[in-house]
Design a protein around this motif. Structure first.
Motif, PDB file in Angstrom:
ATOM      1  N   VAL A 173     -12.871  -8.921  -2.253  1.00  0.00           N
ATOM      2  CA  VAL A 173     -12.412  -8.028  -1.188  1.00  0.00           C
ATOM      3  C   VAL A 173     -12.141  -8.812   0.092  1.00  0.00           C
ATOM      4  CG1 VAL A 173     -13.087  -6.115   0.310  1.00  0.00           C
ATOM      5  CG2 VAL A 173     -13.551  -5.991  -2.134  1.00  0.00           C
ATOM      6  N   LEU A 174     -13.036  -9.729   0.445  1.00  0.00           N
ATOM      7  CA  LEU A 174     -12.849 -10.518   1.662  1.00  0.00           C
ATOM      8  C   LEU A 174     -11.629 -11.428   1.554  1.00  0.00           C
ATOM      9  CD1 LEU A 174     -16.504 -11.480   2.643  1.00  0.00           C
ATOM     10  CD2 LEU A 174     -14.955  -9.926   3.842  1.00  0.00           C
ATOM     11  N   LEU A 175     -11.400 -11.993   0.369  1.00  0.00           N
ATOM     12  CA  LEU A 175     -10.208 -12.821   0.173  1.00  0.00           C
ATOM     13  C   LEU A 175      -8.945 -11.991   0.325  1.00  0.00           C
ATOM     14  CD1 LEU A 175     -11.411 -14.982  -2.857  1.00  0.00           C
ATOM     15  CD2 LEU A 175     -10.966 -15.789  -0.533  1.00  0.00           C
ATOM     16  N   GLY A 176      -8.961 -10.766  -0.198  1.00  0.00           N
ATOM     17  CA  GLY A 176      -7.822  -9.873  -0.038  1.00  0.00           C
ATOM     18  C   GLY A 176      -7.599  -9.502   1.419  1.00  0.00           C
ATOM     19  N   LEU A 177      -8.688  -9.290   2.142  1.00  0.00           N
ATOM     20  CA  LEU A 177      -8.597  -8.961   3.565  1.00  0.00           C
ATOM     21  C   LEU A 177      -7.985 -10.120   4.344  1.00  0.00           C
ATOM     22  CD1 LEU A 177      -9.329  -6.931   5.811  1.00  0.00           C
ATOM     23  CD2 LEU A 177     -11.547  -8.057   5.974  1.00  0.00           C
ATOM     24  N   ALA A 178      -8.373 -11.346   3.985  1.00  0.00           N
ATOM     25  CA  ALA A 178      -7.844 -12.519   4.676  1.00  0.00           C
ATOM     26  C   ALA A 178      -6.343 -12.680   4.445  1.00  0.00           C
ATOM     27  CB  ALA A 178      -8.582 -13.773   4.209  1.00  0.00           C
ATOM     28  N   ARG A 179      -5.870 -12.276   3.257  1.00  0.00           N
ATOM     29  CA  ARG A 179      -4.436 -12.382   2.966  1.00  0.00           C
ATOM     30  C   ARG A 179      -3.631 -11.301   3.671  1.00  0.00           C
ATOM     31  NH1 ARG A 179      -6.360 -13.565  -2.365  1.00  0.00           N
ATOM     32  NH2 ARG A 179      -6.133 -11.380  -2.927  1.00  0.00           N
ATOM     33  N   GLY A 180      -4.295 -10.206   4.066  1.00  0.00           N
ATOM     34  CA  GLY A 180      -3.596  -9.132   4.749  1.00  0.00           C
ATOM     35  C   GLY A 180      -2.518  -8.485   3.911  1.00  0.00           C
ATOM     36  N   SER A 181      -2.781  -8.356   2.610  1.00  0.00           N
ATOM     37  CA  SER A 181      -1.722  -7.886   1.711  1.00  0.00           C
ATOM     38  C   SER A 181      -1.896  -6.449   1.243  1.00  0.00           C
ATOM     39  CB  SER A 181      -1.626  -8.821   0.496  1.00  0.00           C
ATOM     40  OG  SER A 181      -2.888  -9.068  -0.071  1.00  0.00           O
ATOM     41  N   GLY A 182      -2.656  -5.651   1.972  1.00  0.00           N
ATOM     42  CA  GLY A 182      -2.685  -4.230   1.685  1.00  0.00           C
ATOM     43  C   GLY A 182      -3.895  -3.738   0.925  1.00  0.00           C
ATOM     44  N   ILE A 183      -3.907  -2.425   0.709  1.00  0.00           N
ATOM     45  CA  ILE A 183      -5.075  -1.766   0.144  1.00  0.00           C
ATOM     46  C   ILE A 183      -5.342  -2.179  -1.292  1.00  0.00           C
ATOM     47  CG2 ILE A 183      -3.843   0.269  -0.700  1.00  0.00           C
ATOM     48  CD1 ILE A 183      -6.202   1.941   0.296  1.00  0.00           C
TER      49      ILE A 183
END
Length: 365
Positions: A173-183
């Motif tokens: 989840v944190l890696l996804g948040l860092a990429r800023g690529s959506g829900i």
């Protein structure tokens, strides 16, 4: 006296997943006529099914565990070996040798031996060649899943169990948040996901269990585990997050960060699934008789739904999903919401998006 609480927890998690697998398998085989003793007549989850003669039991459905030899996957393998026979299932294992470290082939052989000692059969080691596309972590993951897909097909396995824990989910989840690529990125890993031709092949029983529970289960069962040095190597993003990022967050925000992130993943997944379904239903209504996307009708949709339709159209035109980022879709979206006569948008995979006569054309350039 019952098993240690950690052992009981991992076994319960695996038992629930195996029941789900059996239920789905029974539905697919329901109504088939078969000779006495074949798979269809014995996949009801009946605990007595494992009393069948050996020559019949060999034909029971197979579930594989992907095992690296680490604590998470060894705990998973031990629980599968314990629970599967009770439900009339065969338990097998596969370990993937990525060839990224000296002696990796010898370690793979050790994992095979440990899995066989647990009673798993069939068990095999598969060597893969890791490419460079997407970075070392992504390339290793792609090679690993390709090998697991091939093994599942080769052995006719109903499912492959993966040892990802709640801690892994929080990191994702944190890696996804860092990429800023959506829900969708915030939704982390699904408890059930698919491979080619098998939409529900992969199962992750431990997403609600923490890493320490799996390690404790191995310790009390005297299961030897291998700690991959890559997991502590700061050269890898996930390793830095695990050993520096998450501890810093817990220090600043208090305990419970991992649980909160895992909960965020589930909530985000529910929302993303709903929006994907909405976009799938709306797509037909925004295409004209020739199948082209009508900009006026797209404009009327909520942005989250519209961008999903645009992303799907770009992928269908040949844009690689893994290389198609939010910034690409935002540029295409501006052809609809901020039209000023701008030119075509170049997308990954040599795909081009442009507005022509009130229609959005996405095709190979």
């Amino acid at each position: 006296m019952g098993p240690h609480p950690a052992v009981a927890a991992i076994r319960l998690a695996v038992r629930r997943v195996l029941h789900d697998i059996l239920t789905e398998h029974s539905r697919t085989t329901a109504g088939r006529t078969s000779e006495s003793g074949t798979i269809e007549s014995r996949t009801t989850g009946d605990p007595g099914a494992f009393d069948d003669p050996p020559h019949e039991r060999a034909q029971s459905p197979l579930v594989l565990v992907a095992c690296s030899g680490g604590a998470d996957s060894m705990a998973l393998a031990s629980a599968l070996a314990f629970e599967a026979p009770k439900l009339g299932l065969r338990a097998g294992g596969i370990t993937v040798d990525h060839g990224l470290q000296p002696g990796s082939d010898l370690r793979a052989d050790e994992v095979v031996l440990r899995l066989r000692e647990l009673g798993l059969d069939p068990v095999e080691s598969t060597a893969v060649t890791v490419g460079r596309e997407g970075g070392p972590e992504a390339a290793a993951r792609d090679a690993r899943y390709a090998a697991l897909d091939a093994a599942a097909e080769r052995h006719g396995a109903l499912a492959v169990l993966l040892g990802h824990t709640r801690d892994d989910q929080a990191e994702t989840v944190l890696l996804g948040l860092a990429r800023g690529s959506g829900i969708r990125s915030l939704s982390g890993m699904a408890a059930v996901s698919g491979g080619p031709g098998a939409a529900r092949r992969y199962r992750r029983p431990f997403l609600q269990l923490d890493r320490q529970t799996a390690r404790k289960a191995c310790m009390v069962q005297s299961l030897p585990v291998w700690d991959d040095p890559h997991n502590a190597d700061p050269a890898y993003t996930r390793s830095r997050l695990r050993h520096e990022g998450l501890p810093a967050l817990e220090k600043a925000l208090g305990k419970g960060v991992v649980e909160a992130l895992a909960r965020t993943a589930q909530l985000s997944r529910d929302d993303a699934d709903a929006l994907d379904a909405w976009a799938g239903q709306a797509e037909a209504a925004v295409r004209d008789a020739a199948g082209l996307l009508e900009c006026a009708k797209l404009y009327a949709l909520p942005p989250a739904v519209r961008r999903r339709i645009l992303r799907r159209a770009a992928i269908e035109a040949g844009a690689p999903a893994g290389s198609l980022f939010a910034r690409h879709i935002e540029e295409v979206d501006r052809l609809i919401t901020g039209w000023r006569g701008q030119g075509a948008i170049n997308l990954p995979g040599k795909v081009v998006a442009q507005r022509q006569g009130g229609r959005l054309v996405i095709r190979q350039g």
